[in-house]
Design a protein around this motif. Sequence first.
Motif, PDB file in Angstrom:
ATOM      1  N   GLU A 151       0.857  -1.184   0.000  1.00 27.27           N
ATOM      2  CA  GLU A 151       0.000   0.000   0.000  1.00 27.27           C
ATOM      3  C   GLU A 151       0.892   1.232   0.000  1.00 27.27           C
ATOM      4  O   GLU A 151       1.531   1.562   1.002  1.00 27.27           O
ATOM      5  N   VAL A 152       0.979   1.914  -1.141  1.00 26.60           N
ATOM      6  CA  VAL A 152       1.852   3.074  -1.308  1.00 26.60           C
ATOM      7  C   VAL A 152       1.088   4.161  -2.047  1.00 26.60           C
ATOM      8  O   VAL A 152       0.013   3.919  -2.625  1.00 26.60           O
ATOM      9  N   TYR A 153       1.667   5.354  -2.042  1.00 26.91           N
ATOM     10  CA  TYR A 153       1.123   6.454  -2.833  1.00 26.91           C
ATOM     11  C   TYR A 153       1.573   6.322  -4.291  1.00 26.91           C
ATOM     12  O   TYR A 153       2.500   5.581  -4.609  1.00 26.91           O
ATOM     13  N   ALA A 362       6.380  11.144   3.711  1.00 24.53           N
ATOM     14  CA  ALA A 362       6.628  10.988   5.144  1.00 24.53           C
ATOM     15  C   ALA A 362       5.772  11.972   5.953  1.00 24.53           C
ATOM     16  O   ALA A 362       5.219  11.612   6.997  1.00 24.53           O
ATOM     17  N   GLU A 363       5.675  13.212   5.458  1.00 21.98           N
ATOM     18  CA  GLU A 363       4.856  14.224   6.130  1.00 21.98           C
ATOM     19  C   GLU A 363       3.432  14.271   5.604  1.00 21.98           C
ATOM     20  O   GLU A 363       2.586  14.968   6.174  1.00 21.98           O
ATOM     21  N   LYS A 364       3.176  13.582   4.482  1.00 20.19           N
ATOM     22  CA  LYS A 364       1.849  13.553   3.845  1.00 20.19           C
ATOM     23  C   LYS A 364       1.376  14.964   3.513  1.00 20.19           C
ATOM     24  O   LYS A 364       0.223  15.346   3.782  1.00 20.19           O
ATOM     25  N   GLU A 365       2.275  15.756   2.921  1.00 26.67           N
ATOM     26  CA  GLU A 365       1.921  17.117   2.548  1.00 26.67           C
ATOM     27  C   GLU A 365       2.731  17.545   1.326  1.00 26.67           C
ATOM     28  O   GLU A 365       3.776  16.961   1.017  1.00 26.67           O
ATOM     29  N   TYR A 366       2.217  18.561   0.633  1.00 28.04           N
ATOM     30  CA  TYR A 366       2.906  19.120  -0.529  1.00 28.04           C
ATOM     31  C   TYR A 366       3.858  20.216  -0.078  1.00 28.04           C
ATOM     32  O   TYR A 366       3.563  20.981   0.860  1.00 28.04           O
ATOM     33  N   VAL A 367       5.003  20.288  -0.743  1.00 31.29           N
ATOM     34  CA  VAL A 367       6.000  21.321  -0.467  1.00 31.29           C
ATOM     35  C   VAL A 367       6.246  22.091  -1.764  1.00 31.29           C
ATOM     36  O   VAL A 367       6.611  21.502  -2.783  1.00 31.29           O
ATOM     37  N   ASN A 368       6.021  23.390  -1.728  1.00 30.87           N
ATOM     38  CA  ASN A 368       6.192  24.240  -2.906  1.00 30.87           C
ATOM     39  C   ASN A 368       7.493  25.024  -2.747  1.00 30.87           C
ATOM     40  O   ASN A 368       7.617  25.891  -1.883  1.00 30.87           O
ATOM     41  N   LEU A 369       8.497  24.703  -3.581  1.00 26.31           N
ATOM     42  CA  LEU A 369       9.787  25.389  -3.524  1.00 26.31           C
ATOM     43  C   LEU A 369       9.797  26.681  -4.331  1.00 26.31           C
ATOM     44  O   LEU A 369      10.726  27.479  -4.202  1.00 26.31           O
ATOM     45  N   GLY A 370       8.808  26.863  -5.189  1.00 26.99           N
ATOM     46  CA  GLY A 370       8.769  28.070  -6.000  1.00 26.99           C
ATOM     47  C   GLY A 370       9.828  28.076  -7.088  1.00 26.99           C
ATOM     48  O   GLY A 370      10.273  27.026  -7.558  1.00 26.99           O
ATOM     49  N   GLN A 371      10.275  29.274  -7.481  1.00 26.43           N
ATOM     50  CA  GLN A 371      11.272  29.428  -8.534  1.00 26.43           C
ATOM     51  C   GLN A 371      12.655  29.671  -7.925  1.00 26.43           C
ATOM     52  O   GLN A 371      12.785  30.273  -6.867  1.00 26.43           O
ATOM     53  N   GLU A 372      13.670  29.181  -8.627  1.00 23.87           N
ATOM     54  CA  GLU A 372      15.054  29.484  -8.285  1.00 23.87           C
ATOM     55  C   GLU A 372      15.593  30.491  -9.303  1.00 23.87           C
ATOM     56  O   GLU A 372      15.321  30.373 -10.498  1.00 23.87           O
ATOM     57  N   LYS A 373      16.362  31.473  -8.813  1.00 21.82           N
ATOM     58  CA  LYS A 373      16.848  32.555  -9.675  1.00 21.82           C
ATOM     59  C   LYS A 373      18.374  32.608  -9.653  1.00 21.82           C
ATOM     60  O   LYS A 373      19.007  32.293  -8.646  1.00 21.82           O
ATOM     61  N   LEU A 374      18.945  33.011 -10.778  1.00 13.96           N
ATOM     62  CA  LEU A 374      20.388  33.181 -10.918  1.00 13.96           C
ATOM     63  C   LEU A 374      20.651  34.512 -11.608  1.00 13.96           C
ATOM     64  O   LEU A 374      20.165  34.746 -12.719  1.00 13.96           O
ATOM     65  N   GLY A 375      21.402  35.379 -10.949  1.00 17.22           N
ATOM     66  CA  GLY A 375      21.740  36.670 -11.531  1.00 17.22           C
ATOM     67  C   GLY A 375      23.077  36.621 -12.265  1.00 17.22           C
ATOM     68  O   GLY A 375      24.081  36.168 -11.713  1.00 17.22           O
ATOM     69  N   LEU A 376      23.097  37.055 -13.507  1.00 20.63           N
ATOM     70  CA  LEU A 376      24.305  37.064 -14.324  1.00 20.63           C
ATOM     71  C   LEU A 376      24.547  38.467 -14.873  1.00 20.63           C
ATOM     72  O   LEU A 376      23.598  39.242 -15.071  1.00 20.63           O
ATOM     73  N   THR A 377      25.810  38.752 -15.142  1.00 25.02           N
ATOM     74  CA  THR A 377      26.193  40.031 -15.754  1.00 25.02           C
ATOM     75  C   THR A 377      26.944  39.729 -17.035  1.00 25.02           C
ATOM     76  O   THR A 377      28.001  39.090 -17.011  1.00 25.02           O
TER      77      THR A 377
END
Length: 577
Positions: A151-153, A362-377
Amino acid sequence: MKQKIIYAIFTLISVISYGQVQLSMKSDKTDYNGKEVVNLTIVLELNGNNLEQKSKIMLPDLSKFNMIGSGSFNQIVNDSDTNTAIDQYITRIALEPKQKGKVRIGSVLVNVNNKIYKTEPFDIFIKDIEKKPVANLANDVYLNMEIEDREVYQDQPTIAVLRVYSKNIDNLRRVKNIRLPQQENLNVHAVSLKRSEIDPSGYANMASQVLAVFMVFPNESGYVEVPSVSASVNTFSTKSKIASNKVRLNVKKLPEGSPQSFKNAVGNFKVDIYCPTKEKIEAKKPVNVTVKVSGEGNLADMNLPKIEESPDYEIFAPKITSRLNPGLTGMKGEILAKYILIPKKAGELIVKTEAFAFFNPAEKEYVNLGQEKLGLTAFSHDQVLEARSTVEKVNEYTNTFLETVDSPVLKTTSFKVKEKSKFNWNVLFVNIAILIGLFIAYILFKYWQKKQTIIKEKPTPKPLGSVAETEKEIRESLNTDISDYFAYLENLKISGDYPKFFETFDEMDAEVRNQYFQSSKEDFKVFLERQNGSSVAESYQELLQKVQIEKYSPITSEDSINDLLKDIVKLYSLISK
């Protein structure tokens, strides 16, 4: 007097109806075949405020079944006749029958207000049970697939163990060619294909051995059946095929309320974006940007977050590399998506990834990390030239010279100077010493050539042999010394002469095809499939496609050429024997 009697009757009825308990259990039907799942539904109704459940629902003896899964929930139902609220506790159980015939399912017990309530037992009828396929070897070799957690998700892994049983220990060593199950609604990844020690006291006094351990990732909810694992039993006279049992999984649907950025990532992950090079970025010149996803879960099968498109830069399809190992809750490690990005103009620019979310079982919940950003010149070409120091310019000229005079004997490209922000006199002196040493070595070599005398010996004619000997000599003359090509390709890779690298590969491929008298690549693929098998032929076709992709790529990195050379050496070492 009459009114008092009526009032007393209604009071007595309300006392009798107050505090009712109803317990029932039923199956979805009465007749099943061996492949069907028996679904039981247990309903406990409590009608009254003073009712207290003292114990959990006690199930009957279910040893004649394998429990695939179970679940329970409660709800409040309004009774329209009495205008009261009834608490309902519903439990559902999925069972896999072990034997055929009439099977009795016993009573369910529950303690409410220190009073025991139970259901009536009933019978169901099971038709033929699916038997485990066995080898055609006196019915002495059995394969059994064991999955403890059924029995798994969805997209959550479960561990499967493949064991072989036999009364004859010698038969265990003859089981080979294990093929793990393949099906569209699940992904399978091997954990270990190393055999364990033989256990002489296995099931039913038979010796047993673990053949494989693998992870199963079901990618859809509901009841999912894991197909059989097949293998072959080789003896001196016969070759038999055997197959294991099938296992049903109860795959739970992921909870509702998932973020919009959630796709199919299940586990615990982290996302990073970075630029591996420390050199200054020049506008309209390619630069490498890497998106790394690390953690543990369904890493090998999940959808990776991509870099969003922008009018400030142009981006190409990434090259995916992975370093994964089996973990406790899935595949553990990291996956790198290496992008080639070309800034369209000088100035500041922000590189963003797509929003990423995952479900943590394990926590039975969703985790939203959002966007990752990188600044370049990004700098213009003139700005990059102005920023270089005098020493950096001297180093650039030296590196250009070393690339030009590179030889297969002395790898002068290994002495190339990396750009540094600080002035280093040692680097300058080393470069001058290398140039002087090369010049002296060149003069000595020319002097040695003049001193040598070349003695030409007249070859003696060989006696004419038979037709078979002549054909053998022709075949030997056509054999290609493939190691010479490998060494030359390695030199071209180190020197960075990639056009010559691909030209040499085409020449080597033509030589190998001529060795087998195959003029075209398609005919050679058919020849490999006939002589070496379909897997070698597919590997040859995939290698040709990789060569074409790298050959016409807008930018070619040293890592990609290195991986390509490894594939070339591995394949052509096999087919040129």
